[in-house]
Design a protein around this motif. Structure first.
Motif, PDB file in Angstrom:
ATOM      1  N   LYS A  11       0.827  -1.215   0.000  1.00 56.89           N
ATOM      2  CA  LYS A  11       0.000   0.000   0.000  1.00 56.89           C
ATOM      3  C   LYS A  11       0.856   1.257   0.000  1.00 56.89           C
ATOM      4  N   ILE A  14       1.405   2.818  -3.516  1.00 58.03           N
ATOM      5  CA  ILE A  14       0.187   3.133  -4.261  1.00 58.03           C
ATOM      6  C   ILE A  14       0.419   4.154  -5.373  1.00 58.03           C
ATOM      7  N   LEU A  18      -0.935   2.991  -9.006  1.00 57.70           N
ATOM      8  CA  LEU A  18      -2.277   3.535  -9.235  1.00 57.70           C
ATOM      9  C   LEU A  18      -2.464   4.157 -10.626  1.00 57.70           C
ATOM     10  N   LYS A  35      -7.565   5.328  -3.892  1.00 59.46           N
ATOM     11  CA  LYS A  35      -6.563   5.145  -2.836  1.00 59.46           C
ATOM     12  C   LYS A  35      -7.189   4.556  -1.583  1.00 59.46           C
ATOM     13  N   ARG A  37      -9.902   2.716  -1.450  1.00 59.07           N
ATOM     14  CA  ARG A  37     -10.275   1.334  -1.743  1.00 59.07           C
ATOM     15  C   ARG A  37      -9.072   0.406  -1.738  1.00 59.07           C
ATOM     16  N   PHE A  38      -7.981   0.819  -2.380  1.00 57.86           N
ATOM     17  CA  PHE A  38      -6.789  -0.031  -2.396  1.00 57.86           C
ATOM     18  C   PHE A  38      -6.221  -0.210  -0.991  1.00 57.86           C
ATOM     19  N   THR A  39      -6.234   0.820  -0.181  1.00 57.77           N
ATOM     20  CA  THR A  39      -5.755   0.701   1.200  1.00 57.77           C
ATOM     21  C   THR A  39      -6.542  -0.384   1.926  1.00 57.77           C
ATOM     22  N   MET A  41      -8.242  -2.863   0.444  1.00 59.27           N
ATOM     23  CA  MET A  41      -7.992  -4.147  -0.219  1.00 59.27           C
ATOM     24  C   MET A  41      -6.770  -4.842   0.373  1.00 59.27           C
ATOM     25  N   TYR A  46      -5.548  -9.721  -0.611  1.00 63.33           N
ATOM     26  CA  TYR A  46      -5.162  -9.083  -1.873  1.00 63.33           C
ATOM     27  C   TYR A  46      -3.666  -8.832  -1.891  1.00 63.33           C
ATOM     28  N   CYS A  48      -0.674  -7.006  -4.658  1.00 59.92           N
ATOM     29  CA  CYS A  48      -0.416  -6.255  -5.881  1.00 59.92           C
ATOM     30  C   CYS A  48       0.993  -6.579  -6.354  1.00 59.92           C
ATOM     31  N   GLY A  62      -3.159  -7.539  -9.910  1.00 60.52           N
ATOM     32  CA  GLY A  62      -3.481  -7.899  -8.538  1.00 60.52           C
ATOM     33  C   GLY A  62      -3.876  -9.359  -8.458  1.00 60.52           C
TER      34      GLY A  62
END
Length: 142
Positions: A11, A14, A18, A35, A37-39, A41, A46, A48, A62
């Motif tokens: 994260k 990102i 991103l 950002k 949402r990915f944090t 995830m 998950y 990446c 991912g």
């Protein structure tokens, strides 16, 4: 054919990955929301990964890990994106071989994914990788 290096991204990375995800999504989701949402995830199952060629970020994808009643332990591939200048060099085949090897090492029995309906080149690629269409993905805004 260029040799890839696949690197785990976190994260904290990102801002590295991103922009590539935004290209894939055609900027349909505002950056700050992505950002957030990915944090979140990263707090679940998950991972990446960055795809590098000679130290340059060429793409991103991912992976989600789950156990599903119809598939057993599975690795779901998400948001695969290779920058246009790196396409048509065989990178996709290398990336997916890396994914299959990694998923097997993690005890997965299957790999699955979703792709955008209008992304016809991806459909051809995934069918050539022996993925089969098993259903439709439905989404409803709440």
């Amino acid at each position: 054919m260029s040799k890839i290096t696949v690197t785990r991204l976190y994260k904290e990375d990102i801002n590295t990955f991103l922009p590539l995800v935004q290209e894939l999504m055609e900027h349909t989701v505002e950056e700050n929301l992505l950002k957030v949402r990915f944090t979140e995830m990263f707090e679940h199952r998950y991972q990446c990964r960055g795809i590098y060629i000679e130290g340059e970020l060429a793409g991103v994808f991912g992976l989600w890990f789950a156990v599903r009643h119809y598939a057993g332990k599975t690795c779901e591939v998400d948001h695969v994106y290779i920058k246009p200048e790196f396409r048509n060099r065989g990178l996709g085949k290398q990336v997916f071989q890396w994914i299959y090897d990694y998923a097997r090492a993690e005890g997965c029995e299957t790999s699955e994914l979703n792709t955008y309906v209008h992304n016809f080149p991806s459909h051809k690629f995934y069918m050539n990788e022996n993925y089969v269409i098993k259903g439709y993905h439905f989404l409803k805004k709440l």
